[in-house]
Design an enzyme around this catalytic site. Sequence first.
Site, mmCIF file in Angstrom:
data_model
loop_
_atom_site.group_PDB
_atom_site.id
_atom_site.type_symbol
_atom_site.label_atom_id
_atom_site.label_comp_id
_atom_site.label_asym_id
_atom_site.label_seq_id
_atom_site.Cartn_x
_atom_site.Cartn_y
_atom_site.Cartn_z
ATOM 1 N N SER A 173 1.090 -0.526 0.560
ATOM 2 C CA SER A 173 0.012 -0.316 -0.240
ATOM 3 C C SER A 173 0.459 1.306 -0.378
ATOM 4 O O SER A 173 1.753 0.946 0.296
ATOM 5 C CB SER A 173 -0.943 0.072 1.486
ATOM 6 O OG SER A 173 0.435 0.405 2.455
ATOM 7 N N LYS A 174 0.056 2.164 0.096
ATOM 8 C CA LYS A 174 0.916 4.060 -0.693
ATOM 9 C C LYS A 174 1.467 4.071 1.125
ATOM 10 O O LYS A 174 2.931 4.495 1.429
ATOM 11 C CB LYS A 174 -0.405 5.145 -0.621
ATOM 12 C CG LYS A 174 -0.533 5.056 -2.144
ATOM 13 C CD LYS A 174 -1.667 5.846 -2.273
ATOM 14 C CE LYS A 174 -2.468 5.716 -3.232
ATOM 15 N NZ LYS A 174 -3.097 7.346 -3.706
ATOM 16 N N ARG A 175 0.642 3.158 2.110
ATOM 17 C CA ARG A 175 1.732 3.414 3.688
ATOM 18 C C ARG A 175 2.991 3.289 3.831
ATOM 19 O O ARG A 175 3.811 3.161 4.427
ATOM 20 C CB ARG A 175 1.513 3.016 4.431
ATOM 21 C CG ARG A 175 -0.262 3.730 4.991
ATOM 22 C CD ARG A 175 -1.227 2.891 6.353
ATOM 23 N NE ARG A 175 -1.250 1.395 5.767
ATOM 24 C CZ ARG A 175 -2.859 0.763 5.856
ATOM 25 N NH1 ARG A 175 -3.387 1.797 6.426
ATOM 26 N NH2 ARG A 175 -2.553 -0.051 6.072
#
Length: 485
Positions: free
Chosen positions: A253-255
């Site tokens: 994910s972007k995280r």
Amino acid sequence: MKIRTRYAPSPTGRMHVGNLRTALYAYLIAKHENGDYLLRIEDTDQEREVEGAVDIINRTLAETGLIPDESPDKPGDVGPYVQSERMKAGIYMDYARQLVEKKEAYYCFCTPERLKTLTQTIDGKEVSVYDKHCLSLSEEEVKKNLEEGKPFVIRQNNPKEGTTTFHDELYGDITVENKELDDMILIKSDGYPTYNFANVIDDHLMGITHVVRGNEYISSSPKYNRLYEAYGWEVPKYIHCPLITDEDHHKLSKRSGHSSYEDLIAQGFVPEAVVNFIALLGWSPDSEQEIFSLQELVEIFDYHRIGRSPAVFDYTKLRWMNGEYLKAMDADKFFENARPYLEQVLHKGQDLRQIADMVKTRIEVYPDIPEMIDFFEELPEYSIDMYTHKKMKTDAASSLLVLKDLLPLFEKQEDYSNDALYQTLQQYVEETGCKNGYALWPLRTAVSGKAVTPAGATQIMEILGKEESLHRIRVGIEKLERETA
């Protein structure tokens, strides 16, 4: 038949690692067989479109070498290559109406309010399952609704009994119960086709023979197949790639901070290493080799060797791989790329090219450079514990003696080239009978103040020059005398 593959992204932002892998595998499959690789922009979801996203797609493909044979900028005979332009030509509505005539699709005039009443809870999630209400409308009712301008969608008419089987090149034959197939929307109320419908129409009209996508689309494949069969078209070969996870086995994910190509470039990775690494996320060669150029990948790529298990994004391995690419990089190109990082911390006229040559084989990504070389600008504060090294058999007391011995030798020396300085050091080692490291470790510690440096003591002294080198040796002596008194 000539192989034709496509990369068909939606312009919704940065290119995710999974999207780049899809583009790469589609490119490799086509080029391995001297086929064609197309770029098609799927912009039917206008609400999610991000300004500038098409530029990001084009720039990423150019930087990674995944140059399409046909695209919006390089049209062939099956354009337009942008779905919104194809929609304006009426392609999707025409094909949807063909399905209505075949009873494989139908007009649906249900209001949003009614659709909200059709939600069901499946596996703890609320999902909307359409009940085929409008399938029972007579032709007269449908005609009347259309003439009155009632909003509508066109839905696929899927059976509720029996099974549908489709074949995937990696997963084999997969059979699903038809009762699990919803009557998916083909044409939305705004006249735009849905992603799934436009995909099938465009892939057929563009002659796509192999469809590469993530395995999250496996559940949609039976509905795709029913569309192909309804039109009497040949079904392309499906290649569903495994999920990419982080090191904790969660979906990337972007995280994570490295989920997109642009993230990785911003972190100092080079495009060639990113491509090489992503090729190995789910695919393995028939050898132990891990470093491949794009052309080498083209020559050996066999999509049957793509795995089905989730691929783990090993950030440590990517750093190692990038370091290998930096080591092999042309020195001039490396210096050009490294220069901004050198200039972040060096402002005293140091020989930047010489320092770049030092760090080239010692870093894994460009942002490693500033912390590795900042001591050339200013001697950092450091603990005398650094003078203790078990392998070199040094400690604070022995280091103090060595530095006191070396200081007058370097004070007398005029030639501060690396070779001349090293010769002086070697002469000291021979005369005292000590090991090289016994003298080199204290000296390098004194002139750098760091446990890890990109070069040895005398190379560092050459760049620092006589005055600064002597100053740092004296600081080391004072520090050791003060803290060992």
